[in-house]
Write an enzyme that holds these catalytic residues in place. Structure first.
Site, short mmCIF file in Angstrom:
data_model
loop_
_atom_site.label_atom_id
_atom_site.label_comp_id
_atom_site.label_asym_id
_atom_site.label_seq_id
_atom_site.Cartn_x
_atom_site.Cartn_y
_atom_site.Cartn_z
N ASN A 8 48.37 -19.24 143.79
CA ASN A 8 49.59 -18.44 143.93
C ASN A 8 49.96 -17.96 142.54
O ASN A 8 50.51 -18.70 141.72
CB ASN A 8 50.71 -19.31 144.53
CG ASN A 8 51.97 -18.52 144.82
OD1 ASN A 8 52.13 -17.37 144.39
ND2 ASN A 8 52.90 -19.13 145.54
N ARG A 92 47.94 -16.31 148.01
CA ARG A 92 49.16 -15.66 148.45
C ARG A 92 49.13 -14.22 147.94
O ARG A 92 48.98 -13.98 146.75
CB ARG A 92 50.39 -16.36 147.90
CG ARG A 92 51.70 -15.68 148.30
CD ARG A 92 52.85 -16.11 147.43
NE ARG A 92 54.08 -15.41 147.78
CZ ARG A 92 55.11 -15.24 146.97
NH1 ARG A 92 55.06 -15.73 145.74
NH2 ARG A 92 56.19 -14.61 147.36
N HIS A 180 58.35 -13.15 152.22
CA HIS A 180 58.48 -14.62 152.32
C HIS A 180 57.99 -15.13 153.68
O HIS A 180 58.39 -16.20 154.13
CB HIS A 180 59.94 -15.07 152.10
CG HIS A 180 60.45 -14.78 150.73
ND1 HIS A 180 61.68 -14.19 150.50
CD2 HIS A 180 59.90 -14.97 149.50
CE1 HIS A 180 61.86 -14.03 149.20
NE2 HIS A 180 60.79 -14.51 148.58
N ARG A 240 66.40 -9.31 140.64
CA ARG A 240 66.34 -8.12 141.51
C ARG A 240 67.69 -7.85 142.15
O ARG A 240 68.43 -8.77 142.49
CB ARG A 240 65.26 -8.30 142.58
CG ARG A 240 63.86 -8.11 142.05
CD ARG A 240 62.82 -8.50 143.08
NE ARG A 240 62.43 -9.91 142.97
CZ ARG A 240 61.73 -10.55 143.89
NH1 ARG A 240 61.37 -9.95 145.01
NH2 ARG A 240 61.40 -11.83 143.70
N GLU A 378 54.48 -23.19 151.22
CA GLU A 378 53.66 -21.99 151.39
C GLU A 378 52.18 -22.28 151.14
O GLU A 378 51.30 -21.71 151.82
CB GLU A 378 54.15 -20.89 150.45
CG GLU A 378 55.55 -20.40 150.76
CD GLU A 378 56.17 -19.63 149.61
OE1 GLU A 378 56.50 -18.45 149.80
OE2 GLU A 378 56.32 -20.22 148.52
#
Length: 402
Positions: A8, A92, A180, A240, A378
């Site tokens: 990742n 990912r 996500h 962000r 994840e």
């Protein structure tokens, strides 16, 4: 032992995990690690299956100057210290665009297609693809699988994933993708084990971290989410902006004479909690800071989570449970408590002691809305997808030889 490596990659870090494959096909986490500070102050850390430290080593910036070098350093260390037979690598990848609604085996052609989505996820996509490119060069025979953050949301209805612009743009891929997804998929599956009476109901999952979003689940399926075409929409994040009137972007370009590149940097790297506070993008630092701007940034974050909770509850036609996950959601009792206050109109009542202890169920017995904390994973989700795809390839090849 056969094993799967999960990578990742971020802008200045590379997280990795190694999962052993047992004789029954189950996955066992063998190594968990990451290289931080790539190009500035590289540091490689790793732990074993018992969470005991295996390594904590610093490097010179020139020794780990980019993600290609980080991939090489992590790979060399893993080969020296782990006695496994690597059968595949799972990655990912944030954006799968309109082409990929499920994990895919990566070759040069697939990599080229994924490079087209770099403008849609400039903070993530280039870094996600860098280790794939490196391993295609160094280990072309090793199967690599891309697992997409957008894939879990691809089953949403047309009214959910359209923008109100001419249809030709939708056909060209301009649509709401959501992100996500690997986290939401894991939490949805986890709920079937830890809260089976809620898993099939109407659930909002709040993935609150440096990147933040929320997803409405109906019977474990995504029906609506706060992120859209890019990873800029919805909730404010670490750096962000979250939801913003498109007219602001037009104004900055037309009236303030800002370039597209400057606006992109502003919205992706200088906004969110960092921009609001002028102090930090880290909620831990903001919680400890007495500056009113730090307080305001958290107030704004909590307020927006509350607003989107109402939107997603409307999409679901009601709400049975609200789940906190990811870095802030799992670790900030203060933020959870503040958000629970915003959910009072939906019937939420917090159990303060359970919240401080970060128990699975943090709502009180009197609460009409279940509040839960479910840690995400994840990397395990990526490993499971990678294993499934590799097994499928083997079955296909075996059938073809008969």
């Amino acid at each position: 032992m056969d094993a799967i490596l999960v990578l990742n990659a971020g802008s200045s870090s590379l997280k990795f995990q190694v999962f052993g494959i047992s004789g029954t096909g189950d996955l066992q986490r063998l190594v968990k690690g990451q290289i931080d500070g790539v190009g500035t102050s590289p540091r490689l850390r790793a732990t074993g299956p018992d969470e005991k430290p295996l390594l904590d080593r610093n490097y010179l910036p020139d020794d780990v100057s980019d993600l290609k070098a980080a991939t090489r350093v992590a790979g060399d260390w893993l080969r020296e210290t782990t006695d496994v037979n690597l059968v595949a690598v799972g990655h990912r990848v944030v954006h799968g665009g309109p082409d990929y609604a499920r994990p895919v085996r990566v070759d040069k052609a697939v990599l080229k297609r994924l490079e087209r989505y770099v403008p849609l996820a400039p903070l993530h996509q280039p870094n996600n693809l860098a280790p794939i490119r490196t391993l295609l060069e160094r280990r072309p025979e090793l199967p690599q699988v891309a697992c997409f953050d957008t894939a879990f949301h691809r089953g949403q209805s047309a009214v959910a994933d359209h923008y109100a612009i001419p249809e030709r743009f939708y056909a060209q891929g301009v649509r709401r993708y959501g992100f996500h997804g690997l986290s939401y998929e894991y939490v949805a599956e986890r709920l079937r084990t830890v809260a089976p009476d809620l898993a099939g109901g109407r659930v909002i999952v709040a993935h609150l971290g440096s990147g933040a979003s929320m997803c409405a689940l109906s019977d474990g399926r995504s029906i609506e989410s706060t992120l859209g075409f890019t990873a800029l929409d919805g909730l404010p994040m670490g750096t962000r902006c979250g939801q913003i009137d498109p007219g602001v972007v037009l104004y900055l370009i037309a009236e303030k004479r800002m370039t597209v590149e400057t606006v992109q940097d502003l919205l992706y790297r200088q906004s969110g909690l960092k921009g609001l506070s002028g102090i930090s993008n880290d909620v831990r630092e903001l919680q400890e800071n007495t500056d009113p701007r730090a307080r305001f940034a958290i107030d704004y974050f909590v307020y927006r989570v509350g607003l989107y909770a109402g939107t997603l509850a409307a999409a679901l036609g009601g709400l049975d449970a609200f789940v906190f996950t990811a870095g802030i959601g799992e670790n900030s009792a203060l933020v959870r408590a503040r958000i629970a206050e915003k959910l009072a109109w939906l019937g939420a009542t917090l159990d303060p002691a359970a919240n401080m202890a970060r128990k699975l169920l943090i709502s009180s017995k009197e609460s009409r809305l279940a509040l839960l904390v479910v840690p995400t994973d994840e990397e395990l989700m990526i490993a499971l997808h990678t294993l499934e795809l590799v097994k499928g390839d083997k079955k296909h090849n075996t059938a073809g030889q008969r």
